[in-house]
Design a protein around this motif. Structure first.
Motif, PDB file in Angstrom:
ATOM      1  N   ASN A  61       0.829  -1.210   0.000  1.00 49.58           N
ATOM      2  CA  ASN A  61       0.000   0.000   0.000  1.00 49.58           C
ATOM      3  C   ASN A  61       0.862   1.257   0.000  1.00 49.58           C
ATOM      4  N   GLN A  62       1.942   1.237   0.763  1.00 49.25           N
ATOM      5  CA  GLN A  62       2.847   2.378   0.845  1.00 49.25           C
ATOM      6  C   GLN A  62       3.495   2.640  -0.515  1.00 49.25           C
ATOM      7  N   MET A  63       3.946   1.590  -1.187  1.00 50.05           N
ATOM      8  CA  MET A  63       4.591   1.760  -2.489  1.00 50.05           C
ATOM      9  C   MET A  63       3.589   2.208  -3.548  1.00 50.05           C
ATOM     10  N   MET A  64       2.364   1.683  -3.522  1.00 53.40           N
ATOM     11  CA  MET A  64       1.337   2.114  -4.471  1.00 53.40           C
ATOM     12  C   MET A  64       1.003   3.589  -4.265  1.00 53.40           C
ATOM     13  N   ARG A  65       0.899   4.006  -3.002  1.00 53.39           N
ATOM     14  CA  ARG A  65       0.612   5.410  -2.691  1.00 53.39           C
ATOM     15  C   ARG A  65       1.742   6.309  -3.182  1.00 53.39           C
ATOM     16  N   ASN A  69       1.378   9.155  -6.041  1.00 50.48           N
ATOM     17  CA  ASN A  69       1.762  10.547  -5.769  1.00 50.48           C
ATOM     18  C   ASN A  69       2.786  11.038  -6.773  1.00 50.48           C
ATOM     19  N   GLN A  70       3.724  10.199  -7.146  1.00 50.89           N
ATOM     20  CA  GLN A  70       4.743  10.592  -8.126  1.00 50.89           C
ATOM     21  C   GLN A  70       4.104  10.825  -9.485  1.00 50.89           C
ATOM     22  N   GLN A  71       3.141   9.981  -9.838  1.00 49.47           N
ATOM     23  CA  GLN A  71       2.481  10.108 -11.136  1.00 49.47           C
ATOM     24  C   GLN A  71       1.630  11.384 -11.188  1.00 49.47           C
TER      25      GLN A  71
END
Length: 74
Positions: A61-65, A69-71
């Motif tokens: 979940n942390q990596m997807m978030r 956010n980067q996108q």
């Protein structure tokens, strides 16, 4: 009078080119996204397992978030 026809034909050709270009670009992007879908949780989990990490749901979940956010930041 001939100048009016030339301008009219140029405007119609320009509008037709814009419309055609839009639909061609849309079709290309749809095919590209079908062949190369954006990364999802399952892909991320598989990638982490291939790198030798045990993925927890919290970490995924942390990596997807972070990726979302980067996108959105671009």
């Amino acid at each position: 009078m001939a100048t009016g026809w030339v301008i009219l034909i140029a405007v119609v050709a320009l509008l037709a080119g814009v419309a055609l270009g839009f639909f061609v670009a849309r079709k290309y992007m749809m095919n590209y996204l079908k062949k190369n879908p954006p990364i999802n949780e399952q892909m991320l989990r598989t990638l982490m397992m291939q790198m030798g990490q045990k993925p927890s749901q919290k970490k995924i979940n942390q990596m997807m978030r972070a990726m979302n956010n980067q996108q959105q930041g671009k």
